[in-house]
Design an enzyme around this catalytic site. Structure first.
Site, PDB file in Angstrom:
ATOM      1  N   HIS A  11     -67.507  50.197 140.259  1.00  0.00           N
ATOM      2  CA  HIS A  11     -68.107  50.777 141.460  1.00  0.00           C
ATOM      3  C   HIS A  11     -67.059  51.482 142.314  1.00  0.00           C
ATOM      4  CE1 HIS A  11     -71.753  49.022 140.297  1.00  0.00           C
ATOM      5  NE2 HIS A  11     -72.229  48.636 141.471  1.00  0.00           N
ATOM      6  N   HIS A  13     -65.552  41.642 143.878  1.00  0.00           N
ATOM      7  CA  HIS A  13     -64.301  41.833 143.159  1.00  0.00           C
ATOM      8  C   HIS A  13     -63.080  41.300 143.921  1.00  0.00           C
ATOM      9  CE1 HIS A  13     -65.851  44.213 139.791  1.00  0.00           C
ATOM     10  NE2 HIS A  13     -66.644  44.825 140.666  1.00  0.00           N
TER      11      HIS A  13
END
Length: 252
Positions: free
Chosen positions: A154, A210
């Site tokens: 992303h 993340h």
């Protein structure tokens, strides 16, 4: 002048200067650093956007490169075909082919890295390992958890896509004549909205998902892909080249 014309005129004032296309990569870098810090300190409360099944993630981010091409291909053709020779339009489309190749190579490389560095576990607590399952796909199909080095796709695609769009749309500083004007205005407005949407979703990724290193690497790849093409290679004669600076003048 219609409301659409006024909106697009203001947007063109934002994108037409090269300085603005320097601010955008700086913005992504800063958001990544601040967002990672906020996540590590657990300073941002959970929200609708901390759920990966939110509407923007499912229907926009997951297919972000598709949205990018859906808007850029007709824009590049319409904005360059009026006064530029057909060979120049073809070169601009080749630039989108190059960008797609960069996207494809990066996202598949990330998958290979995650597969090569990962192991299959019973749950996310990693208490029980299934060493016999060496494939991420098989592991997840059986309902287990695959844990490997997961570079943030992303962070990569949102930063890279926004930078490519901003480069291609920055040259439209005048109105187009005839039937092209409402079409180009609509595409220009849509692309501007998409860039701001990518910035917002990039910020959501930074504060909710993340590890910092995963996001730094993903964002770094996005910025590097943009820099090596638009700031280095495309300045070379043996390349697709940069977007045209020969603008279409308004016809009364």
């Amino acid at each position: 002048m219609t409301n659409m014309d006024q909106i697009v005129k203001r947007l063109r004032a934002i994108w037409k200067f090269s300085a603005d296309r320097v601010l955008l990569p700086c913005a992504f870098s800063l958001i990544c650093i601040i967002g990672s810090y906020l996540k590590e300190q657990d300073l941002v409360p959970k929200s609708y956007f901390s759920d990966t099944k939110n509407v923007l993630n499912l229907y926009f981010v997951k297919v972000s490169w598709g949205w990018t091409l859906f808007l850029l291909v007709p824009f590049v053709i319409l904005s360059n075909s009026l006064k530029s020779p057909s060979v120049f339009v073809l070169r601009r489309l080749c630039a989108l082919v190059v960008a797609t190749a960069v996207w494809y190579i990066c996202v598949n490389t990330y998958d290979l890295i995650e597969e090569a560095t990962g192991s299959c576990y019973e749950t996310s607590t990693k208490e029980v390992i299934h060493g016999e399952l060496t494939s991420k796909g098989i592991c997840r199909k059986k309902g287990f958890v695959w844990d490997g080095y997961d570079i943030s796709g992303h962070s990569f695609i949102l930063s890279y896509s926004a930078l490519v769009i901003s480069e291609e749309m920055a040259s439209m500083v005048e109105d187009a004549p005839g039937f092209r004007k409402p079409l180009l205005n609509g595409l220009y407005l849509s692309m501007s909205i998409i860039v701001y949407l990518w910035l917002f979703m990039f910020a959501s990724t930074s504060v909710y998902f993340h590890s910092p290193m995963d996001k730094f690497v993903g964002t770094g790849c996005g910025l590097l892909g943009w820099y090596l093409t638009y700031r280095v290679w495309y300045r070379n004669p043996l390349s697709p080249g940069l977007p045209s600076k020969r603008q279409v003048k308004h016809h009364a």
